[in-house]
Design a protein around this motif. Structure first.
Motif, PDB file in Angstrom:
ATOM      1  N   SER A  67      -5.676  -3.371   4.204  1.00  6.87           N
ATOM      2  CA  SER A  67      -5.781  -4.509   3.294  1.00  6.87           C
ATOM      3  C   SER A  67      -5.833  -5.827   4.061  1.00  6.87           C
ATOM      4  O   SER A  67      -6.472  -6.787   3.615  1.00  6.87           O
ATOM      5  CB  SER A  67      -4.609  -4.518   2.308  1.00  6.87           C
ATOM      6  OG  SER A  67      -4.764  -3.500   1.338  1.00  6.87           O
ATOM      7  N   GLN A 103      -6.624  -3.992  -6.945  1.00 14.20           N
ATOM      8  CA  GLN A 103      -6.028  -2.802  -7.561  1.00 14.20           C
ATOM      9  C   GLN A 103      -5.667  -3.068  -9.021  1.00 14.20           C
ATOM     10  O   GLN A 103      -5.939  -2.245  -9.889  1.00 14.20           O
ATOM     11  CB  GLN A 103      -4.771  -2.377  -6.798  1.00 14.20           C
ATOM     12  CG  GLN A 103      -4.083  -1.166  -7.414  1.00 14.20           C
ATOM     13  CD  GLN A 103      -2.953  -0.646  -6.560  1.00 14.20           C
ATOM     14  OE1 GLN A 103      -2.859  -0.961  -5.389  1.00 14.20           O
ATOM     15  NE2 GLN A 103      -2.085   0.149  -7.150  1.00 14.20           N
ATOM     16  N   GLU A 180      -8.237  -0.799  -3.217  1.00  7.73           N
ATOM     17  CA  GLU A 180      -7.558   0.202  -4.046  1.00  7.73           C
ATOM     18  C   GLU A 180      -7.873  -0.032  -5.531  1.00  7.73           C
ATOM     19  O   GLU A 180      -6.965  -0.139  -6.362  1.00  7.73           O
ATOM     20  CB  GLU A 180      -6.044   0.120  -3.827  1.00  7.73           C
ATOM     21  CG  GLU A 180      -5.588   0.294  -2.396  1.00  7.73           C
ATOM     22  CD  GLU A 180      -5.333   1.745  -2.027  1.00  7.73           C
ATOM     23  OE1 GLU A 180      -5.650   2.637  -2.854  1.00  7.73           O
ATOM     24  OE2 GLU A 180      -4.839   1.989  -0.925  1.00  7.73           O
ATOM     25  N   GLY A 183      -6.184   2.499  -7.969  1.00  2.86           N
ATOM     26  CA  GLY A 183      -4.869   3.001  -7.588  1.00  2.86           C
ATOM     27  C   GLY A 183      -3.844   3.000  -8.704  1.00  2.86           C
ATOM     28  O   GLY A 183      -2.905   3.786  -8.684  1.00  2.86           O
ATOM     29  N   THR A 212      -8.788   2.382   0.632  1.00  2.00           N
ATOM     30  CA  THR A 212      -8.041   3.324  -0.193  1.00  2.00           C
ATOM     31  C   THR A 212      -7.119   4.161   0.684  1.00  2.00           C
ATOM     32  O   THR A 212      -7.334   4.292   1.885  1.00  2.00           O
ATOM     33  CB  THR A 212      -9.007   4.248  -0.977  1.00  2.00           C
ATOM     34  OG1 THR A 212      -8.250   5.141  -1.807  1.00  2.00           O
ATOM     35  CG2 THR A 212      -9.889   5.061  -0.052  1.00  2.00           C
ATOM     36  N   HIS A 213      -6.081   4.717   0.067  1.00  2.00           N
ATOM     37  CA  HIS A 213      -5.243   5.688   0.771  1.00  2.00           C
ATOM     38  C   HIS A 213      -5.587   7.107   0.316  1.00  2.00           C
ATOM     39  O   HIS A 213      -5.003   8.073   0.793  1.00  2.00           O
ATOM     40  CB  HIS A 213      -3.752   5.407   0.506  1.00  2.00           C
ATOM     41  CG  HIS A 213      -3.358   5.608  -0.929  1.00  2.00           C
ATOM     42  ND1 HIS A 213      -3.444   4.613  -1.873  1.00  2.00           N
ATOM     43  CD2 HIS A 213      -2.899   6.698  -1.586  1.00  2.00           C
ATOM     44  CE1 HIS A 213      -3.047   5.079  -3.042  1.00  2.00           C
ATOM     45  NE2 HIS A 213      -2.722   6.345  -2.897  1.00  2.00           N
ATOM     46  N   ASP A 214      -6.555   7.223  -0.600  1.00  2.00           N
ATOM     47  CA  ASP A 214      -6.941   8.497  -1.200  1.00  2.00           C
ATOM     48  C   ASP A 214      -8.146   9.070  -0.453  1.00  2.00           C
ATOM     49  O   ASP A 214      -9.271   8.590  -0.597  1.00  2.00           O
ATOM     50  CB  ASP A 214      -7.282   8.254  -2.677  1.00  2.00           C
ATOM     51  CG  ASP A 214      -7.551   9.547  -3.440  1.00  2.00           C
ATOM     52  OD1 ASP A 214      -7.986  10.529  -2.817  1.00  2.00           O
ATOM     53  OD2 ASP A 214      -7.340   9.555  -4.665  1.00  2.00           O
TER      54      ASP A 214
END
Length: 294
Positions: A67, A103, A180, A183, A212-214
């Motif tokens: 980020s 987000q 995100e 999210g 993203t963390h996905d």
């Protein structure tokens, strides 16, 4: 839309917009929170080329600086090492050529759907009629016909995020940054909006940079997946996603690629220095900061 048609559309748009993004040797540090006069290196040696019209996903665990990197590309923080170039020219502050979707949708509760989208045209040199036409076109683009006069409390979270996407696109940015964006949504809504975002990207031909963390989301949407490692944030590797669109999460090739990327997060050890890098807040300080970012 077939894969060749989508590629041809993106190539044509790219040749007109010249919206290639280059991140060269970018580093970012903050003063230590320990009060010892030291610094915390949040990003180090980031080199990334985002070709015009491509969709690039950046994936990493919390605290890896992804980020922070998006904040630098947006132009909200001018203090960093290295260069960030758009079409070969250094970025300077925020600008209409770089839009963003956060987000949380950040809609103004006192404005209707069409009015919230129109905020993205606040500084555009267009007539009222031209703005009205653009807003109507983007309401249709995100599938919200019939909800133009609705207020944020009258629509679902997924619909509100569609409004945020339309607002980010309405002034035709050359690069759309996505922090995100799904999210905060439930799994089913998230999956549906991922498909819709892919369709919008294929139709519009805009360069998109997703944080993203996905991993599943990153592989599903991206032409390439940039895997970041933490402490300090750096690029571990870049994975090309050579899978045809539309993509299926049950496709064995998709599963193999997703699991390959997931494997990068199984052997990440603790920070040798013992201190976690701060995650910079990408939120703008005021509405004025977003005047050009939308």
């Amino acid at each position: 839309m077939s894969q060749p048609q989508a590629q041809a559309g993106r190539a044509a748009a790219a040749s007109l917009l010249s919206n290639e993004l280059d991140i060269i040797g970018v580093g970012k540090r903050y003063a230590s929170t320990q009060g010892d006069g030291g610094v915390l290196q949040v990003l180090q040696g980031i080199d990334l080329n985002v070709p015009a019209g491509q969709f690039v996903s950046i994936v990493g665990a919390s605290g890896c600086g992804k980020s922070t990197l998006l904040r630098l590309v947006l132009g909200l923080d001018p203090e960093f090492d290295g260069q960030i170039l758009l079409d070969g020219k250094p970025i300077s502050g925020t600008g209409p050529e770089r839009g963003i979707v956060f987000q949380d949708h950040r809609l103004f509760p006192w404005l209707s759907v069409e009015q919230n989208i129109g905020v993205g045209l606040r500084n555009a040199p267009l007539t009222t009629a031209e703005k009205r036409e653009l807003i109507a076109g983007h309401v249709a683009l995100v599938g919200l016909q019939g909800f133009e006069k609705s207020y944020p409390h009258q629509i679902s979270g997924g619909m509100a995020q569609r409004v945020a996407i339309a607002r980010g696109l309405v002034n035709r940015p050359r690069v759309l940054l996505l922090d995100e964006p799904f999210g905060a949504l439930d799994a089913l809504t998230r999956s549906r909006l991922q498909i819709e975002l892919q369709h919008i990207w294929q139709k519009e031909g805009i360069t998109m940079l997703l944080v993203t963390h996905d991993v599943d989301e990153a592989v599903f949407l991206g032409d390439q997946v940039v895997v970041m490692a933490p402490h300090p944030g750096r690029i571990r590797r870049t994975v090309q996603v050579d899978l045809p669109r539309p993509r299926s999460r049950s496709d064995p090739a998709f599963i193999r690629l997703r699991d390959d990327v997931l494997g990068d997060f199984l052997d990440v050890g603790p920070n040798p220095g013992g201190a976690a890098a701060p995650v910079a807040d990408v939120r703008p300080r005021s509405l004025a900061d977003l005047a050009m970012a939308w």
